[in-house]
Write a protein that holds these residues in place. Structure first.
Motif, PDB file in Angstrom:
ATOM      1  N   ILE A  18       0.594 -37.116  20.459  1.00 42.92           N
ATOM      2  CA  ILE A  18      -0.807 -36.920  20.854  1.00 42.92           C
ATOM      3  C   ILE A  18      -1.448 -35.840  19.992  1.00 42.92           C
ATOM      4  CG2 ILE A  18      -2.293 -36.094  22.716  1.00 42.92           C
ATOM      5  CD1 ILE A  18      -0.260 -37.382  24.676  1.00 42.92           C
ATOM      6  N   ALA A  19      -0.718 -34.744  19.792  1.00 39.73           N
ATOM      7  CA  ALA A  19      -1.270 -33.645  18.989  1.00 39.73           C
ATOM      8  C   ALA A  19      -1.581 -34.097  17.572  1.00 39.73           C
ATOM      9  CB  ALA A  19      -0.299 -32.471  18.981  1.00 39.73           C
ATOM     10  N   ARG A  20      -0.666 -34.847  16.958  1.00 36.40           N
ATOM     11  CA  ARG A  20      -0.900 -35.307  15.586  1.00 36.40           C
ATOM     12  C   ARG A  20      -2.095 -36.244  15.512  1.00 36.40           C
ATOM     13  NH1 ARG A  20       4.778 -35.708  15.742  1.00 36.40           N
ATOM     14  NH2 ARG A  20       4.623 -37.976  16.091  1.00 36.40           N
ATOM     15  N   ALA A  21      -2.170 -37.173  16.445  1.00 36.78           N
ATOM     16  CA  ALA A  21      -3.240 -38.161  16.412  1.00 36.78           C
ATOM     17  C   ALA A  21      -4.600 -37.529  16.691  1.00 36.78           C
ATOM     18  CB  ALA A  21      -2.950 -39.276  17.412  1.00 36.78           C
ATOM     19  N   LEU A  22      -4.649 -36.620  17.664  1.00 39.52           N
ATOM     20  CA  LEU A  22      -5.930 -35.996  18.000  1.00 39.52           C
ATOM     21  C   LEU A  22      -6.351 -35.008  16.916  1.00 39.52           C
ATOM     22  CD1 LEU A  22      -8.147 -36.009  20.071  1.00 39.52           C
ATOM     23  CD2 LEU A  22      -6.817 -34.424  21.482  1.00 39.52           C
ATOM     24  N   LEU A  23      -5.393 -34.339  16.290  1.00 41.74           N
ATOM     25  CA  LEU A  23      -5.717 -33.459  15.176  1.00 41.74           C
ATOM     26  C   LEU A  23      -6.320 -34.244  14.016  1.00 41.74           C
ATOM     27  CD1 LEU A  23      -5.641 -30.697  13.801  1.00 41.74           C
ATOM     28  CD2 LEU A  23      -3.279 -31.202  13.116  1.00 41.74           C
ATOM     29  N   ALA A  24      -5.798 -35.437  13.755  1.00 40.25           N
ATOM     30  CA  ALA A  24      -6.348 -36.261  12.673  1.00 40.25           C
ATOM     31  C   ALA A  24      -7.810 -36.616  12.938  1.00 40.25           C
ATOM     32  CB  ALA A  24      -5.516 -37.537  12.517  1.00 40.25           C
ATOM     33  N   GLN A  25      -8.178 -36.753  14.212  1.00 38.33           N
ATOM     34  CA  GLN A  25      -9.572 -37.044  14.554  1.00 38.33           C
ATOM     35  C   GLN A  25     -10.444 -35.798  14.489  1.00 38.33           C
ATOM     36  OE1 GLN A  25     -10.786 -40.109  15.263  1.00 38.33           O
ATOM     37  NE2 GLN A  25      -8.774 -41.082  15.039  1.00 38.33           N
ATOM     38  N   ALA A  26      -9.881 -34.652  14.904  1.00 36.07           N
ATOM     39  CA  ALA A  26     -10.688 -33.435  15.028  1.00 36.07           C
ATOM     40  C   ALA A  26     -10.841 -32.673  13.719  1.00 36.07           C
ATOM     41  CB  ALA A  26     -10.061 -32.511  16.081  1.00 36.07           C
ATOM     42  N   ALA A  27      -9.825 -32.701  12.865  1.00 31.58           N
ATOM     43  CA  ALA A  27      -9.848 -31.873  11.652  1.00 31.58           C
ATOM     44  C   ALA A  27     -11.073 -32.119  10.773  1.00 31.58           C
ATOM     45  CB  ALA A  27      -8.556 -32.073  10.865  1.00 31.58           C
TER      46      ALA A  27
END
Length: 321
Positions: free
Chosen positions: A242-251
């Motif tokens: 979840i952290a990796r996927a959401l970071l890819a959206q937020a970064a």
């Protein structure tokens, strides 16, 4: 954990609803004991503190009053230094952390933490709470459940099926949260205090240091909340995934030039009330069992507060008869 006579009302859950119900009952002369599965009071008015010395308000974003009762409560918190205005539109946050008001209200009320209530057992007037960790608490004359509706329904089903059916009508949307820390030079531009981007995955971005009472300076501490649709699609993934996927959206929204210093996800399975029960609270005077929460009235912190006060009034009115 040995069985023991603690008090005459047990409150399951130390979020705002549980603590407000307990406070009002204690003020009305009832003995109260709160049982909470986590390490302390707060519920979704939550603050995560890390080993790195960081703090994130990763649950409720802020509180805002629509009615006079909750407005007076927030004013009382502010007078004690437990809340302060943040931004426009009457927004307040807990100070120096989002969970500060709930923790302060719980002080002085008997509270057992780290104990998950697995079952309500016994009979009216002599209820006990069976703990998943072993042992039991009680007996109690009444038990009030302030957990999210699906958890409340599961606890109440064997002993109060009508209340369980009512609680089971509530519907939630989940919310996946991401807590980030960045070195100042990594972001192309400083994040604003709060923003709601028009984005299919990101519903909210908040910067912690912009809130009153928080530590200033590096690193940037940012909370990201995913949209309900994105959260549903990724809900059962591991926290790391979840952290990796959401970071890819937020970064890209943050203009991040490199990886964060800290990135941890949290799963709020019962975050946003989409369909409330549309009753102030649930209470059965014949059994001494009841329930309250935002899911009774609507998806705001104020709804949890109003529901808790309604349940406490119902219990106290029954006592006076």
């Amino acid at each position: 954990m040995a069985q023991q006579g603690i008090s005459d009302v047990a409150v399951v859950g130390a979020g705002l609803a549980g603590v407000i119900a307990a406070r009002d009952l204690a003020a009305g002369g009832r003995g109260v004991h709160i049982v909470e599965k986590s390490r302390g009071a707060g519920g979704r008015m939550a603050t995560r503190r890390t080993q790195e010395g960081l703090a994130f308000d990763h649950g409720a974003q802020y509180v805002r009053a629509h009615g006079a009762d909750f407005a007076a409560e927030i004013a009382a918190w502010a007078a004690r230094g437990l809340a302060a205005p943040w931004g426009a539109d009457g927004r307040f946050v807990g100070a120096p952390s989002m969970n500060a008001p709930v923790r302060a209200l719980a002080a002085g009320i008997p509270l057992t933490v780290g104990t998950t209530v697995a079952a309500i057992e016994g009979e009216p007037g002599r209820w006990t709470l069976s703990a998943a960790e072993g042992g039991r608490l009680g007996p109690f004359a009444a038990v009030l459940v302030t957990a999210p509706a699906p958890q409340a329904a599961a606890l109440l089903a064997p002993v109060a099926p009508a209340l369980a059916r009512a609680a089971g009508a509530a519907r939630y949307a989940p919310c996946l949260a991401l807590m980030l820390a960045y070195a100042p030079e990594v972001l192309e531009h400083p994040p604003g205090p709060a923003q709601r981007p028009d984005h299919p995955a990101i519903a909210w971005i908040g910067e912690e240091a912009s809130k009153p009472g928080r530590a200033a300076g590096a690193p940037w501490r940012i909370v990201v909340h995913a949209t309900p649709g994105w959260s549903r699609a990724h809900l059962e993934e591991t926290p790391d995934a979840i952290a990796r996927a959401l970071l890819a959206q937020a970064a890209p929204l943050l203009g991040a030039r490199s990886e964060p210093l800290y990135a941890v996800a949290h799963r709020w399975r019962f975050a946003l009330v989409e369909e409330p029960v549309r009753r102030p609270c649930l209470w059965d005077p014949e059994t001494g069992l009841g329930a309250a929460g935002d899911w009774c009235l609507g998806g705001r912190v104020e709804a949890a507060f109003d529901s808790a006060r309604a349940l406490a009034r119902a219990v106290l009115e029954e006592t006076r008869r």
